[in-house]
Design a protein around this motif. Structure first.
Motif, PDB file in Angstrom:
ATOM      1  N   THR A  41       1.072  -1.215  -0.145  1.00 19.71           N
ATOM      2  CA  THR A  41       0.345   0.099   0.129  1.00 19.71           C
ATOM      3  C   THR A  41       1.021   1.224  -0.083  1.00 19.71           C
ATOM      4  O   THR A  41      -0.050   2.126  -0.779  1.00 19.71           O
ATOM      5  N   ALA A  42       1.708   1.471   0.210  1.00 19.21           N
ATOM      6  CA  ALA A  42       2.652   2.472   0.924  1.00 19.21           C
ATOM      7  C   ALA A  42       3.400   2.485  -0.850  1.00 19.21           C
ATOM      8  O   ALA A  42       4.520   3.448  -1.226  1.00 19.21           O
ATOM      9  N   ARG A  47       3.647   5.650  -6.781  1.00 19.99           N
ATOM     10  CA  ARG A  47       3.969   5.560  -7.871  1.00 19.99           C
ATOM     11  C   ARG A  47       3.878   6.386  -8.953  1.00 19.99           C
ATOM     12  O   ARG A  47       4.434   7.326  -9.835  1.00 19.99           O
ATOM     13  N   SER A  48       3.149   7.542  -7.961  1.00 21.17           N
ATOM     14  CA  SER A  48       2.950   9.653  -9.086  1.00 21.17           C
ATOM     15  C   SER A  48       4.408   9.843  -8.706  1.00 21.17           C
ATOM     16  O   SER A  48       4.709  10.992  -9.644  1.00 21.17           O
ATOM     17  N   PHE A  50       7.136   7.777  -9.019  1.00 23.23           N
ATOM     18  CA  PHE A  50       8.706   7.143  -8.661  1.00 23.23           C
ATOM     19  C   PHE A  50       7.913   6.319  -9.771  1.00 23.23           C
ATOM     20  O   PHE A  50       6.876   6.251  -9.856  1.00 23.23           O
ATOM     21  N   ASP A  51       9.341   5.669 -10.287  1.00 20.89           N
ATOM     22  CA  ASP A  51       9.151   4.185 -10.555  1.00 20.89           C
ATOM     23  C   ASP A  51       8.882   2.884 -10.804  1.00 20.89           C
ATOM     24  O   ASP A  51      10.194   2.940  -9.759  1.00 20.89           O
ATOM     25  N   VAL A  52       7.917   2.517 -10.183  1.00 17.12           N
ATOM     26  CA  VAL A  52       7.870   1.413  -9.544  1.00 17.12           C
ATOM     27  C   VAL A  52       8.150  -0.157 -10.319  1.00 17.12           C
ATOM     28  O   VAL A  52       6.822  -0.125 -11.200  1.00 17.12           O
ATOM     29  N   SER A  53       8.796  -0.894 -10.109  1.00 11.65           N
ATOM     30  CA  SER A  53       8.491  -2.236 -11.085  1.00 11.65           C
ATOM     31  C   SER A  53       8.828  -2.781  -9.754  1.00 11.65           C
ATOM     32  O   SER A  53       9.181  -3.387  -9.030  1.00 11.65           O
ATOM     33  N   GLU A  54       8.041  -4.531 -10.817  1.00  3.95           N
ATOM     34  CA  GLU A  54       7.900  -5.769 -10.197  1.00  3.95           C
ATOM     35  C   GLU A  54       8.982  -6.490 -10.557  1.00  3.95           C
ATOM     36  O   GLU A  54       9.098  -6.751 -11.502  1.00  3.95           O
ATOM     37  N   TYR A  55       9.846  -6.536 -10.077  1.00  3.80           N
ATOM     38  CA  TYR A  55      11.207  -7.412 -10.274  1.00  3.80           C
ATOM     39  C   TYR A  55      11.506  -9.111 -10.224  1.00  3.80           C
ATOM     40  O   TYR A  55      11.973  -9.527 -11.184  1.00  3.80           O
ATOM     41  N   ALA A  56       9.660  -9.358  -9.234  1.00  7.42           N
ATOM     42  CA  ALA A  56      10.178 -11.237  -9.383  1.00  7.42           C
ATOM     43  C   ALA A  56       9.226 -11.268  -8.865  1.00  7.42           C
ATOM     44  O   ALA A  56       8.534 -10.240  -7.843  1.00  7.42           O
ATOM     45  N   THR A  57       8.345 -12.906  -8.206  1.00  5.24           N
ATOM     46  CA  THR A  57       7.671 -13.302  -7.193  1.00  5.24           C
ATOM     47  C   THR A  57       8.331 -14.329  -6.774  1.00  5.24           C
ATOM     48  O   THR A  57       8.642 -14.778  -7.340  1.00  5.24           O
ATOM     49  N   LEU A  58       8.128 -14.139  -5.234  1.00  6.44           N
ATOM     50  CA  LEU A  58       8.859 -14.984  -4.541  1.00  6.44           C
ATOM     51  C   LEU A  58       7.543 -16.447  -4.983  1.00  6.44           C
ATOM     52  O   LEU A  58       6.083 -16.430  -3.877  1.00  6.44           O
ATOM     53  N   ASP A  59       7.922 -17.757  -5.197  1.00  3.52           N
ATOM     54  CA  ASP A  59       6.178 -18.369  -4.881  1.00  3.52           C
ATOM     55  C   ASP A  59       6.699 -19.834  -3.743  1.00  3.52           C
ATOM     56  O   ASP A  59       7.382 -20.078  -3.820  1.00  3.52           O
ATOM     57  N   TYR A  60       5.852 -19.471  -2.359  1.00  2.00           N
ATOM     58  CA  TYR A  60       5.952 -20.186  -1.612  1.00  2.00           C
ATOM     59  C   TYR A  60       4.539 -20.936  -1.629  1.00  2.00           C
ATOM     60  O   TYR A  60       3.538 -19.786  -0.641  1.00  2.00           O
ATOM     61  N   ARG A  71      12.109   3.539  -8.219  1.00  2.00           N
ATOM     62  CA  ARG A  71      13.705   3.933  -9.024  1.00  2.00           C
ATOM     63  C   ARG A  71      13.319   5.354  -9.306  1.00  2.00           C
ATOM     64  O   ARG A  71      12.139   6.211  -9.089  1.00  2.00           O
ATOM     65  N   SER A  72      13.993   6.441  -8.884  1.00  2.00           N
ATOM     66  CA  SER A  72      14.019   7.551 -10.095  1.00  2.00           C
ATOM     67  C   SER A  72      13.700   7.294 -11.245  1.00  2.00           C
ATOM     68  O   SER A  72      13.329   7.080 -11.773  1.00  2.00           O
ATOM     69  N   ARG A  73      12.774   8.699 -11.433  1.00  2.00           N
ATOM     70  CA  ARG A  73      11.874   9.060 -12.492  1.00  2.00           C
ATOM     71  C   ARG A  73      12.705   9.411 -13.797  1.00  2.00           C
ATOM     72  O   ARG A  73      12.863   9.307 -14.321  1.00  2.00           O
TER      73      ARG A  73
END
Length: 310
Positions: A41-42, A47-48, A50-60, A71-73
């Motif tokens: 949520t934070a 997102r407004s 910075f550049d926000v990206s999903e870099y992986a998904t943990l599969d448990y 990242r810096s925009r």
């Protein structure tokens, strides 16, 4: 401070854990808080700006955890890159929330001056369970090597591979807690089939410099900034902190790359690991978060001031 430790309830003394013991340990872990509510949520609010990206998904299975980098925009290749990581040990709360607080309130000061790359929560399963290890009873912060036994470490290694030689400064945000001595060190000894050697928990903030690339002025600049927010850990009677010689006020050293520690993941000139003490009667959760932010800002400021000094 010293704590009284009882025998660990899983495993046979002197015998390393196998799959049955790991499964028994995992079954004891309880979800105490929500990564989605507290962290995602934070991050969504950022997102407004910075550049926000999903870099992986943990599969448990049956659980899955998306991992995010911020990242810096205004990213520009000619600017120095500053890396901040938190939540490598999920139970170390101010590492996560300090990174998020920095992004929310302080990162804008560096717009156009640096490339910021912030990974606020490397280990969400452990964040939810307030634990040090991942579900396989593996410490991600001893696993930053190839091939890595930890999904969390592998994901971050892959994210940072293109930046490995471009990062100027990396600060990894951690805590040292009373539960290190009451739970996590006894669990480690039981898992590895060795005797637990009781230690002391330092009362206050300290830093871990890199034995292979010591940067004493950098470390001291951070200590001086944090001392305005919370107290710095004194050396014990042996002039040590957690079993390592104190090399300067509030500073010890580890061989970061050799131990597979997160702060050694790049070839950054300036590296450090923060250690806040949230269980001190002299510190509040807000102070711990503020101490992490003060450390991040001081680290970036020092690296910027010395960026052109080889």
């Amino acid at each position: 401070m010293s704590l009284t430790i009882s025998a660990y309830p899983i495993g046979t003394p002197g015998v390393a854990w196998g799959p049955a013991e790991v499964a028994a340990w995992r079954a004891r872990q309880t979800r105490h808080r929500s990564y989605a509510d507290d962290v995602l949520t934070a991050i969504e609010r950022l997102r407004s700006r910075f550049d926000v990206s999903e870099y992986a998904t943990l599969d448990y299975a049956p659980e899955r955890f998306p991992l995010y980098a911020v990242r810096s925009r205004d990213w520009r290749d000619e600017l120095p890159t500053m890396l901040v990581t938190g939540g490598v040990h999920g139970y170390e709360t101010s590492g996560v929330h300090g990174a998020l607080q920095f992004l929310e309130h302080d990162a804008a000061c560096y717009a156009g001056r640096v490339n910021l790359l912030v990974v606020p929560c490397v280990s969400p399963w452990a964040y939810e369970r307030i634990h040090r290890w991942n579900p396989d009873a593996i410490d991600p912060n001893r696993s930053f090597r190839e091939p890595s036994p930890a999904q969390e470490s592998t994901a971050l290694l892959r994210l940072l591979a293109p930046q490995r030689d471009r990062v100027l400064m990396h600060i990894d945000l951690h805590e040292t807690t009373d539960s290190d001595e009451s739970e996590f060190r006894p669990a480690l000894a039981a898992r590895d089939g060795v005797a637990h050697e009781p230690g002391e928990i330092p009362d206050g903030f300290y830093l871990v410099d890199d034995t292979g690339n010591p940067q004493p002025a950098f470390q001291q600049a951070i200590i001086e900034a944090v001392a305005k927010v919370t107290h710095i850990a004194p050396a014990d009677a042996k002039n040590e902190i957690i079993g390592s010689p104190v090399v300067a006020h509030g500073v010890i050293q580890y061989p970061l790359k050799k131990l597979g520690l997160c702060a050694g993941i790049t070839n950054a000139r300036y590296t450090t690991t923060t250690e806040v003490y949230p269980d001190s009667p002299r510190a509040t959760p807000a102070q711990c978060n503020d101490a992490q932010v003060a450390a991040v800002c001081a680290a970036i400021d020092f690296a910027l001031a010395h960026a052109d000094i080889s």
